[in-house]
Design an enzyme around this catalytic site. Sequence first.
Site, short mmCIF file in Angstrom:
data_model
loop_
_atom_site.label_atom_id
_atom_site.label_comp_id
_atom_site.label_asym_id
_atom_site.label_seq_id
_atom_site.Cartn_x
_atom_site.Cartn_y
_atom_site.Cartn_z
NE ARG A 262 4.41 -1.10 6.29
CZ ARG A 262 4.75 -0.26 5.33
NH1 ARG A 262 3.84 0.55 4.82
NH2 ARG A 262 5.99 -0.22 4.86
NE ARG A 277 -4.60 2.94 4.31
CZ ARG A 277 -3.53 3.74 4.23
NH1 ARG A 277 -2.46 3.48 4.97
NH2 ARG A 277 -3.53 4.80 3.46
CD GLU A 349 3.19 5.59 -0.22
OE1 GLU A 349 4.06 4.75 0.10
OE2 GLU A 349 2.42 6.12 0.60
CB SER A 352 7.94 5.92 0.32
OG SER A 352 6.69 6.57 0.39
#
Length: 430
Positions: A262, A277, A349, A352
């Site tokens: 990503r 991240r 998180e 999901s």
Amino acid sequence: MHDIRAIRENPAAFDAALSRRGLDPVSPEILALDEARRAKITAAEEAQAEANRAAKEIGRAKASGDEEAFERLRTEVASKKAEIARLQDEAKEEDRKLTDLLMGLPNLPQDSVPDGEDEDDNLEIRRWGSPRNFAFDPKEHYEIAAVQDRMDFETAAKLSGSRFVLLSGAVARLHRALAQFMLDTHVEEHGLTETITPVLVREEMMYGTGQLPKFGEDSYKTTNGWWLIPTAEVTLTNIVNGLTVEEGYLPRRYVAHTQCFRSEAGSAGRDTSGMLRQHQFEKVEMVSVTRPEDSDAEHERMTGCAEAILQKLDLPYRTVVLCTGDMGAGARKTHDIEVWLPGQNTYREISSVSTTGDYQARRMNARYKPASGGKPQFLHTLNGSGLAVGRALIAVLENGQEEDGSVTLPEVLHPYLGGRTRLTADGQLA
């Protein structure tokens, strides 16, 4: 993508659902394109009928020797063919515009999804476990003594730039153990089919799951047109791309452990410390393909599968329903599972789990044949992390850290680590 017939039948309801995501009414534009497309198709069909009639009359004029009528009719047929080609091209262009518009719109949220603007409006539905009471100030994962020499951001930056990490030694083995444990649990206890997929996909696969056309900046494209997957949702869901399966084939439940890529285009300045991240990371992804009437129950089942991993690791977590403003574009409803990170003193998180209804299936033209007969119906697809491996590593390290810099490891991982139970302060398994 959306059902144009449903929009025709109730445009106000369609606009009302999109307004919950903060979008202005779009049905007038959709219906105008749809009407223009259908008018061109109708006109082409009428022109074709006239051309067919004239073609029949040509034969009669030829037989009767009426050269004037023959030439007039032949000219008329040629003119009609040109008109038909023009109308068909115009209809295709209107169809392209309509498809582009529909493909760029997000999914409609379920009625049970709370309205809201951002993560502050998400609805917590349950918690599991209690955060540990530390006798010292807990550190973030990259500050723990057992980890510092085994989690190398400086070398990774030399190799690739920011938001990469090089893991080595016992920490690398722990990361691998977590992925193996997750796969084994999902296959042996949850009945998922283990799958190894490519990480490079064709562009139409990214359209199928909704990463394109609007979110291309979040992913990486190679110079020869392949895309690096942001998650195995892309490959696993697209297994049914273009297929019409028998009802008895369903449900299909897949799990894959892959590298994910990503660009983090919208996250400048966020989570720059540690490996929370990253541009490249590993994830164990779950995907289910079901009948429409089964998808809500499947959403709860998949959420339970992800939660079970955290329970086995004895990691406290909470589960929330995302509000309309925080939910991904392709989702009808999303459960986020947030694990407790004592180093940050907050929940973050780690999974999901989303149901997309028939939104992705319409984009992929994926259907099933009802066993009772009748027209093929669009499938429903669901996806969820089971879990993000790097974030699970962070949670295990932070929750298991000791004052001397060592880390006590979850019992379920011991068999994957040769019976070792802890990381010593100097970064060895013991």
